[in-house]
Design an enzyme around this catalytic site. Structure first.
Site, short mmCIF file in Angstrom:
data_model
loop_
_atom_site.label_atom_id
_atom_site.label_comp_id
_atom_site.label_asym_id
_atom_site.label_seq_id
_atom_site.Cartn_x
_atom_site.Cartn_y
_atom_site.Cartn_z
CD GLU A 273 -2.79 1.17 2.50
OE1 GLU A 273 -3.83 1.83 2.46
OE2 GLU A 273 -2.46 0.48 3.49
CE LYS B 162 -8.00 1.42 3.05
NZ LYS B 162 -6.83 2.02 3.76
CB CYS C 52 -4.99 -1.40 4.21
SG CYS C 52 -4.23 -1.20 5.84
#
Length: 326
Positions: free
Chosen positions: A93, A162, A203
């Protein structure tokens, strides 16, 4: 099993011998029962011995404040992973930028842009599938935490923004609000390879079991989460969540973290990991810069789904996880 970094940052090579015992081609092992309580099982199609097992690599990169240096070094590690036989490679990331809300506007760029152009070129050069971790992306005045995926010909295969922003407050330990600068994505993203279908998350997305379930329903056998957990959430939940998503959905789960930098404003946990569908940790880095290698054995995945056939045992008459948007 920890990755052993050398002066080049290469991790221990894990499980390289799997392909020799992969066996013949397999059809899907999960039959669809006519029982109204059952729901269709994800397909697992193995196309010959060469496709049953493939090697993947996770680049646990040390991130600096110099974007061009991060990109150059990432490409160097990608080339090294390819020489070691990796067919799918993932970066961490925010691989081109320090992680933090104050950095996202400064480092943001378009896709395609300077960083992703370099990823496209190195994917084509090495003839690999490259999961470009994530970068801060700017589009139409908004910022996103975005993962771009490139194929062996350099083509952009997928772009994932995301969807669950990292907004948490653990008193006395950590407060972070990605939403101060970032906008959430609103779509799923998968891509196909000759080996398997891959689902993408970033994440904090890993905490949401529904996302992984949707990907499994869509036929993914590998889920990849570039991520940067921290020193509070990392030791508590990093491995637990990966093993949970792997066992729940009978898939491989891989996470690529930045290397730990104790001087950074946000200190990443590290420990990039590969977990198999049985919940076993196949490969795991320490905190330092490293490349982690592991084999993904689709024959093993098919066997687990046959032995414990949870997909065809789900009670769709009582509950369901549904995708509301493609």
């Amino acid at each position: 099993m920890n990755a052993d970094p050398s002066t080049r940052g290469r991790g221990r090579e894990v499980g390289w011998g799997g392909a020799s015992g992969a066996g013949p081609a397999h059809r899907s092992v999960a039959e669809v029962h006519p029982d109204s309580r059952a729901q269709p099982a994800p397909q697992v199609v193995l196309v010959g011995r060469a496709m049953a097992t493939f090697r993947m690599a996770l680049i646990q990169l040390q991130i600096s404040s110099v974007k061009s240096d991060n990109v150059t070094r990432a490409c160097s590690f990608i080339r090294e992973a390819a020489t070691q036989g990796a067919k799918i490679v993932s970066l961490p990331e925010c691989f081109n930028s320090p992680y933090g809300t104050k950095y996202f506007p400064e480092y943001a760029e378009k896709i395609p842009g300077e960083s992703t152009q370099k990823l496209s070129e190195v994917a084509k050069e090495c003839s690999i599938y490259l999961i470009g971790g994530s970068i801060p992306e700017e589009d139409a005045g908004k910022l996103y935490n975005t993962c771009a995926v490139f194929g062996p010909d350099g083509t952009l295969l997928a772009k994932y923004r995301k969807i669950h922003l990292f907004d948490i407050d653990v008193p006395g330990k950590i407060t972070f609000q990605e939403s101060e600068t970032l906008s959430a994505g609103d779509s799923f993203s998968t891509f196909d390879t000759p080996y398997c279908r891959v689902g993408l998350g970033i994440c904090y997305d890993m905490r949401f079991a529904e996302l992984a379930q949707i990907y499994a329903q869509r036929g993914c056998q590998l889920l990849v989460y570039p991520g940067a957990f921290n020193l509070t959430t990392g030791p508590a939940h990093w491995e637990l969540l990966q093993r949970s998503r792997a066992v729940d959905n009978q898939v491989y789960v891989a996470t690529a973290s930045p290397a730990r930098d104790d001087k950074a404003s946000y200190v990443a946990w590290g420990h990039s990991t590969v977990v198999n569908p049985w919940g076993e940790v196949l490969a795991k880095a320490g905190t330092e810069e490293a490349i982690v290698y592991s084999d993904v054995d689709l024959k093993k995945l098919a066997e687990i789904r046959q032995q414990i056939p949870v997909f065809r045992q789900k009670r769709s008459d009582l509950y369901a996880v549904e995708m509301k948007k493609p």
